[in-house]
Design an enzyme around this catalytic site. Structure first.
Site, mmCIF file in Angstrom:
data_model
loop_
_atom_site.group_PDB
_atom_site.id
_atom_site.type_symbol
_atom_site.label_atom_id
_atom_site.label_comp_id
_atom_site.label_asym_id
_atom_site.label_seq_id
_atom_site.Cartn_x
_atom_site.Cartn_y
_atom_site.Cartn_z
ATOM 1 N N TYR A 155 -0.845 4.856 13.147
ATOM 2 C CA TYR A 155 -2.312 5.191 12.859
ATOM 3 C C TYR A 155 -3.204 4.593 13.887
ATOM 4 C CZ TYR A 155 0.287 7.175 8.564
ATOM 5 O OH TYR A 155 1.272 7.878 8.186
ATOM 6 N N ASN A 202 6.133 7.955 13.379
ATOM 7 C CA ASN A 202 4.933 8.821 13.909
ATOM 8 C C ASN A 202 4.888 8.698 15.254
ATOM 9 O OD1 ASN A 202 3.649 9.823 11.476
ATOM 10 N ND2 ASN A 202 2.345 7.902 11.277
ATOM 11 N N THR A 216 0.313 5.439 -0.297
ATOM 12 C CA THR A 216 -0.245 6.835 -0.479
ATOM 13 C C THR A 216 0.695 7.700 -1.480
ATOM 14 O OG1 THR A 216 -0.847 6.871 1.779
ATOM 15 C CG2 THR A 216 -0.545 9.015 0.651
ATOM 16 N N ASN A 226 2.228 1.553 11.188
ATOM 17 C CA ASN A 226 2.808 2.876 10.986
ATOM 18 C C ASN A 226 2.389 4.055 11.886
ATOM 19 O OD1 ASN A 226 4.236 1.401 9.207
ATOM 20 N ND2 ASN A 226 3.326 2.334 7.486
ATOM 21 N N PRO A 283 0.777 -1.214 0.186
ATOM 22 C CA PRO A 283 0.013 -0.036 0.036
ATOM 23 C C PRO A 283 0.840 1.097 0.003
ATOM 24 C CG PRO A 283 0.136 -0.965 2.115
ATOM 25 C CD PRO A 283 0.942 -2.024 1.188
ATOM 26 N N HIS A 322 -5.397 -1.136 8.089
ATOM 27 C CA HIS A 322 -3.894 -0.592 8.173
ATOM 28 C C HIS A 322 -3.792 -0.184 9.779
ATOM 29 C CE1 HIS A 322 -0.503 2.030 7.952
ATOM 30 N NE2 HIS A 322 -0.965 2.631 6.960
HETATM 31 C C1 LIG Z 1 5.414 6.868 -1.154
HETATM 32 C C2 LIG Z 1 5.102 5.837 -0.167
HETATM 33 C C3 LIG Z 1 3.779 5.904 0.448
HETATM 34 C C4 LIG Z 1 3.445 4.978 1.317
HETATM 35 N N1 LIG Z 1 2.101 4.994 1.999
HETATM 36 C C5 LIG Z 1 1.749 3.884 2.697
HETATM 37 C C6 LIG Z 1 0.248 3.652 3.100
HETATM 38 O O1 LIG Z 1 -0.690 4.338 2.724
HETATM 39 N N2 LIG Z 1 0.010 2.581 3.778
HETATM 40 C C7 LIG Z 1 0.916 1.741 4.214
HETATM 41 O O2 LIG Z 1 0.909 0.798 5.146
HETATM 42 N N3 LIG Z 1 2.527 2.020 4.053
HETATM 43 C C8 LIG Z 1 2.520 3.034 3.232
HETATM 44 N N4 LIG Z 1 4.063 2.904 2.845
HETATM 45 C C9 LIG Z 1 4.984 2.035 3.428
HETATM 46 C C10 LIG Z 1 4.975 0.874 2.272
HETATM 47 O O3 LIG Z 1 3.936 0.240 2.113
HETATM 48 C C11 LIG Z 1 6.204 0.026 2.394
HETATM 49 O O4 LIG Z 1 6.134 -0.670 3.887
HETATM 50 C C12 LIG Z 1 7.585 0.569 2.433
HETATM 51 O O5 LIG Z 1 7.699 1.439 1.296
HETATM 52 C C13 LIG Z 1 8.735 -0.523 2.403
HETATM 53 O O6 LIG Z 1 8.866 -1.386 1.480
HETATM 54 P P1 LIG Z 1 9.720 -1.318 0.426
HETATM 55 O O7 LIG Z 1 11.030 -1.312 1.100
HETATM 56 O O8 LIG Z 1 9.547 -2.407 -0.579
HETATM 57 O O9 LIG Z 1 9.597 0.200 -0.334
HETATM 58 C C14 LIG Z 1 4.119 4.162 2.004
HETATM 59 C C15 LIG Z 1 5.625 3.755 1.459
HETATM 60 C C16 LIG Z 1 5.988 4.932 0.486
HETATM 61 C C17 LIG Z 1 7.424 4.953 -0.375
#
Ligand SMILES: Cc1cc2nc3c(=O)[nH]c(=O)nc-3n(C[C@H](O)[C@H](O)[C@H](O)COP(=O)(O)O)c2cc1C
Length: 367
Positions: A194, A249, A41, A192, A39, A189
């Protein structure tokens, strides 16, 4: 088209990627491979939290993922904490999601919606001047990006116990809306920092009623929400995301392993289809190995995985599926690139949370 065979001729698929790219049965859903789009944002929604129509292109470009989990989506007006994030609490939002889901399905993908309430990670500017709500009146000390720039977050208002059933209902209604929009399932969710996470961890929950104190009391609200959402979708279409050791957070807990072991066991008993654990592969106190033993359903890990690490984690039996975040932003065809061991596009952080098509739908796929 989302099968390994369609991605590349068998002789082109490197032996070590065969497992990651092999089909997987998630509850009653057949996933084309074991790769999940995490996921994320992207802050491109239209006014009133209506998802941007270009998200249909963005998600369907990534439909070769075994499963897509959408960006966090607000369950209610109270749940918003960031500019231009979408919701699922109005009919206009539901109709816009329906078009996105239809396009993902038409491209052969599977998609879960991430249900999100930010709790204290908000600001009166998003809430018609009202204070954000939280289990306890504790300010995380962070800042929030608003239309007029960065502002300090305020101390939230502690929820009255009598208000909690109403928020559980908001989650239920949001799940009903997600179902009406055609989503294959929903992910709660709980990660993180929330609202669900704020209740779970003792650094943000100092309540003395039935929703605070002991680990089981702190898990009470998250489990009530999970049950409400199961009522709507059935347990085999509900996942739950946690990040037991993340400090993001302003989060902390005096005993993450004990807290999240209890929550994991309870979620397992409720029979939800997956547990999604953000537990960075580079971390020194990873808890996912212990949590995996306590969960009966499908296990997903996330955090800094690349092809080799994901394949090794699956081969070792540490997880069933692996979620990729930033690599999926930059590589719409990530499964194909892994199959062919192709070079990856680098993500552009400047466009993570802004930029309309740029940095969203314009990353090139392989020819
Ligand atoms: C641009 C961006 C937006 C994110 N938004 C969310 C979100 O809306 N919900 C969530 O659970 N994690 C969010 N995350 C965390 C990612 O889901 C993920 O846990 C994090 O990028 C680590 O994985 P990766 O190393 O493969 O990028 C976001 C990460 C990024 C980079």
């Amino acid at each position: 088209m989302s099968t390994q065979a369609a991605l590349a001729r068998p002789s082109e698929v490197h032996a070590s990627t065969r497992k990651l790219l092999s089909p997987y049965r998630l509850g009653d859903l057949e996933l084309a491979n074991r790769m999940v789009m995490a996921p994320m944002t992207r802050s491109r929604a239209l006014p009133h939290g209506v998802p941007n129509p270009i998200a249909a292109t963005y998600y369907s470009q990534r439909a070769d993922a075994g499963l897509i989990v959408t960006e966090g989506v607000q369950i209610s007006r109270q749940g918003i904490g960031y500019s231009r994030t979408p919701g699922i609490h109005s009919q206009e939002q539901v109709a816009a999601w329906r078009r996105i889901v239809d396009e993902v399905h038409a491209t052969g993908g599977k998609i879960f919606l991430q249900l999100w309430h930010v709790g204290r990670i908000s600001h009166p500017v998003f809430l018609d001047g009202e204070l954000p709500v939280a289990p306890s009146a504790i300010n995380d000390g962070g800042e929030v990006f608003t239309a007029t720039g960065m502002q300090k977050r305020v101390t939230p208002r502690a929820l009255d116990a009598a208000e909690i059933p109403g928020i559980v209902e908001d989650f239920r209604k949001a799940a009903m809306n997600a179902k009406a929009a055609g989503f294959d399932g929903v992910e709660l969710h709980g990660a993180n920092g929330y609202l669900l996470d704020q209740f779970t961890r003792d650094g943000s929950n100092t309540r003395t009623d039935q929703y605070g104190g002991s680990i089981s009391n702190r898990a009470q609200f998250p489990l009530e929400v999970t049950k409400a959402v199961i009522d709507v979708f059935g347990a085999n279409r509900v996942g739950y995301r946690i990040s037991p050791t993340a400090a993001f957070n302003g989060m902390e807990d005096s005993n993450p392993l004990a807290t999240f072991s209890y929550l994991t066991e309870q979620l397992s008993q409720l029979g939800i289809v997956y547990l999604h654990v953000v537990d960075p592969i580079t971390g020194d106190n990873r808890v996912s190995p212990q949590l995996r033993k306590k969960f009966r359903g499908t296990f997903i890990v996330n955090g800094g995985f690349d092809l080799a690490k994901a394949e090794a984690a699956i081969e070792a039996g540490d997880t069933d599926l692996v979620a990729f975040g930033a690599p999926f932003i930059a590589n719409p065809d990530l499964p194909k690139r892994f199959a062919l061991r192709s070079k990856l596009n680098a993500p552009d952080q400047a466009t993570f949370y802004q930029g309309e098509e740029k940095g969203f739908t314009d990353y090139p796929a392989l020819a």
